[in-house]
Design an enzyme around this catalytic site. Sequence first.
Site, mmCIF file in Angstrom:
data_model
loop_
_atom_site.group_PDB
_atom_site.id
_atom_site.type_symbol
_atom_site.label_atom_id
_atom_site.label_comp_id
_atom_site.label_asym_id
_atom_site.label_seq_id
_atom_site.Cartn_x
_atom_site.Cartn_y
_atom_site.Cartn_z
ATOM 1 N N ARG A 123 0.356 -1.186 0.136
ATOM 2 C CA ARG A 123 -0.191 0.426 0.053
ATOM 3 C C ARG A 123 0.555 1.378 -0.069
ATOM 4 O O ARG A 123 0.323 1.729 0.267
ATOM 5 C CB ARG A 123 -1.235 0.081 1.144
ATOM 6 C CG ARG A 123 -1.827 -0.816 1.311
ATOM 7 C CD ARG A 123 -3.292 -0.931 2.074
ATOM 8 N NE ARG A 123 -4.164 -2.235 2.135
ATOM 9 C CZ ARG A 123 -4.370 -2.668 2.743
ATOM 10 N NH1 ARG A 123 -3.517 -3.383 3.539
ATOM 11 N NH2 ARG A 123 -4.895 -3.755 2.482
ATOM 12 N N LYS A 145 2.716 11.155 -11.719
ATOM 13 C CA LYS A 145 1.659 10.938 -12.586
ATOM 14 C C LYS A 145 2.945 9.323 -12.529
ATOM 15 O O LYS A 145 3.548 9.337 -13.217
ATOM 16 C CB LYS A 145 1.604 11.060 -13.562
ATOM 17 C CG LYS A 145 0.208 11.945 -14.343
ATOM 18 C CD LYS A 145 -0.377 12.306 -15.524
ATOM 19 C CE LYS A 145 -1.256 13.060 -14.849
ATOM 20 N NZ LYS A 145 -1.502 13.912 -16.248
ATOM 21 N N GLU A 187 8.508 18.063 -24.879
ATOM 22 C CA GLU A 187 8.161 18.662 -23.952
ATOM 23 C C GLU A 187 8.804 20.357 -23.442
ATOM 24 O O GLU A 187 7.993 20.629 -23.280
ATOM 25 C CB GLU A 187 8.135 18.011 -23.008
ATOM 26 C CG GLU A 187 7.555 16.559 -23.167
ATOM 27 C CD GLU A 187 5.786 16.100 -23.376
ATOM 28 O OE1 GLU A 187 5.251 18.053 -22.892
ATOM 29 O OE2 GLU A 187 5.701 15.541 -23.676
ATOM 30 N N LYS A 237 6.778 23.233 -14.527
ATOM 31 C CA LYS A 237 5.780 21.724 -13.611
ATOM 32 C C LYS A 237 5.405 21.934 -12.486
ATOM 33 O O LYS A 237 4.433 21.351 -11.946
ATOM 34 C CB LYS A 237 6.432 20.692 -14.443
ATOM 35 C CG LYS A 237 5.469 19.509 -14.229
ATOM 36 C CD LYS A 237 5.657 18.352 -15.029
ATOM 37 C CE LYS A 237 4.495 17.630 -14.471
ATOM 38 N NZ LYS A 237 4.345 16.228 -15.335
ATOM 39 N N GLU A 247 -5.163 17.392 -11.448
ATOM 40 C CA GLU A 247 -5.556 17.514 -13.073
ATOM 41 C C GLU A 247 -7.306 17.636 -12.367
ATOM 42 O O GLU A 247 -7.619 17.820 -13.608
ATOM 43 C CB GLU A 247 -4.686 16.890 -14.375
ATOM 44 C CG GLU A 247 -5.226 17.451 -15.140
ATOM 45 C CD GLU A 247 -4.589 16.246 -16.507
ATOM 46 O OE1 GLU A 247 -3.507 15.788 -16.317
ATOM 47 O OE2 GLU A 247 -5.510 16.152 -17.723
ATOM 48 N N ARG A 251 -3.859 21.928 -14.419
ATOM 49 C CA ARG A 251 -2.787 20.938 -14.675
ATOM 50 C C ARG A 251 -3.154 20.083 -15.802
ATOM 51 O O ARG A 251 -2.064 20.072 -17.406
ATOM 52 C CB ARG A 251 -2.813 19.853 -13.966
ATOM 53 C CG ARG A 251 -1.504 18.482 -13.711
ATOM 54 C CD ARG A 251 -1.287 17.686 -12.809
ATOM 55 N NE ARG A 251 -0.028 16.658 -13.122
ATOM 56 C CZ ARG A 251 0.463 16.318 -12.555
ATOM 57 N NH1 ARG A 251 0.503 16.173 -11.130
ATOM 58 N NH2 ARG A 251 1.785 15.089 -13.079
ATOM 59 N N ASN A 255 -1.278 19.665 -21.008
ATOM 60 C CA ASN A 255 -1.568 18.596 -22.559
ATOM 61 C C ASN A 255 -1.611 18.707 -23.774
ATOM 62 O O ASN A 255 -2.143 18.492 -24.460
ATOM 63 C CB ASN A 255 -2.882 18.220 -22.334
ATOM 64 C CG ASN A 255 -3.442 16.821 -21.059
ATOM 65 O OD1 ASN A 255 -2.217 16.000 -20.809
ATOM 66 N ND2 ASN A 255 -3.987 16.694 -20.153
ATOM 67 N N HIS A 258 -1.306 16.940 -27.002
ATOM 68 C CA HIS A 258 -1.092 15.987 -26.819
ATOM 69 C C HIS A 258 -3.108 15.268 -26.797
ATOM 70 O O HIS A 258 -2.674 14.090 -27.318
ATOM 71 C CB HIS A 258 -1.207 15.671 -25.209
ATOM 72 C CG HIS A 258 0.474 15.696 -24.480
ATOM 73 N ND1 HIS A 258 0.420 17.096 -24.784
ATOM 74 C CD2 HIS A 258 1.232 14.537 -23.842
ATOM 75 C CE1 HIS A 258 2.136 16.901 -24.375
ATOM 76 N NE2 HIS A 258 2.807 15.813 -23.712
ATOM 77 N N HIS A 262 -1.187 11.802 -28.595
ATOM 78 C CA HIS A 262 -1.540 10.253 -28.925
ATOM 79 C C HIS A 262 -2.520 9.540 -29.817
ATOM 80 O O HIS A 262 -2.193 8.718 -29.980
ATOM 81 C CB HIS A 262 -2.422 10.329 -27.212
ATOM 82 C CG HIS A 262 -2.229 10.546 -26.053
ATOM 83 N ND1 HIS A 262 -2.539 10.903 -25.258
ATOM 84 C CD2 HIS A 262 -0.965 10.423 -25.839
ATOM 85 C CE1 HIS A 262 -1.300 11.708 -23.523
ATOM 86 N NE2 HIS A 262 -0.253 11.292 -24.581
ATOM 87 N N HIS A 275 7.762 10.137 -29.199
ATOM 88 C CA HIS A 275 6.144 11.079 -28.268
ATOM 89 C C HIS A 275 6.671 12.417 -28.637
ATOM 90 O O HIS A 275 5.460 13.503 -29.153
ATOM 91 C CB HIS A 275 6.648 10.698 -26.491
ATOM 92 C CG HIS A 275 4.995 11.450 -26.022
ATOM 93 N ND1 HIS A 275 3.847 11.445 -26.346
ATOM 94 C CD2 HIS A 275 5.580 12.365 -24.793
ATOM 95 C CE1 HIS A 275 3.422 12.138 -24.603
ATOM 96 N NE2 HIS A 275 4.889 12.812 -24.277
HETATM 97 N N1 GLY Z 1 2.671 14.305 -17.968
HETATM 98 C C1 GLY Z 1 1.642 15.369 -18.243
HETATM 99 C C2 GLY Z 1 1.667 15.428 -16.682
HETATM 100 O O1 GLY Z 1 1.958 15.242 -15.800
HETATM 101 O O2 GLY Z 1 0.760 16.354 -16.551
#
Ligand code: GLY
Length: 373
Positions: A123, A145, A187, A237, A247, A251, A255, A258, A262, A275
Amino acid sequence: MDNKKITVSLKDKSYDIFIKGNILSQCGKYIKQLSIGKKILIVTQDKVPKKFINQTTKDLSKHGFNIFVLVLSSGEQNKNLTSLLTIISFAIKNKFERSDSFCALGGGVISDLTGFAASIYYRGINFICIPTTLLGMVDAAVGGKTAINIPDGKNLLGTFYQPKTILIDPNCLKTLPKKEFLVGMGEVLKYALLEKTARNPYSKSGFFYFLKTNKNNILKLKTKSLLQIITHSVSIKAYIVSKDERESGLRAILNLGHTFAHGIEQAYNYKKYTHGEAVSIGMCLASKLAQNHKLLSESLVTSIINLISSYSLPTKITELSKLNKITQSMLHDKKIKDGKLRFILPHKEIGKVKIISGIPIDEVKSLIKKEVT
Ligand code: GLY
């Protein structure tokens, strides 16, 4: 080389990111400051230079840690359940306890995977991140993430799980293949297009201008320029994540490009475009879409496309055989809200973006078509 410290402020989950040349061979003193157990499992991949693994393990052992190393196969295709279970079984076999730590040493695949394993092992076990690629440094490692891919799609299983610290050594980029470096540049360029909306307090504005005027030094991997692009990107960031960890608002601007990216990556089976290349095409398409909706002038769209192309990144797809697949994949994107496509579009000036939803897929299709024909 200067030593930079950037904090991600998330109450009791806050952590520091240290950016410093040769930090790998000094990592013990930074990790020693965390209240963690003696055992550290370093999860890395076969593409990571042995020198990085040796520097890290040597210094951690010198500081009294008991180090275990697990080397996994490289590649996005290995960010899967099998690799996840390999990490978990290794930790169980070696009696890792909850106070011990997993440390990701590698690119985005390794940090996503190890972070996910750390978040579910007993956990939640301590997680430390040492990214060795530009994409890992400026994006994947920062913000918590974590994810693995499953047969139904990319990054569909994951958690938000913040590391205890992130250590970044810009010198790692000097041995990175050029193509890999450019993946990260996609990025980095993205941050230049959204920094004013992020209201990044560290920025005196003008990251776009910086990337334009320092292109040669960046592409020659000059130490000072690398430190500057990493520090600036990570600051933006860190600021965004500190405001909106999960998000639910701000946040989402990360994207930018993106949704297109994607769709393109998936339509070409993750083979034709990296990417970073797909994100670059996505940012150019987002700029064109913004122009069509009178959100951005033609001359600013041209500036954006010219800068992206000056970094040898693609600005459009070259043929239309996968057009339907691209738009279908976009419609299955996990960023879709209430069944509607959402785009982050440059707005008014470079550095500002706006979230727009409800753009019909036929309009998106025509836009992509127009760029190619
Ligand atoms: N890669 C986008 C984020 O971390 O929100």
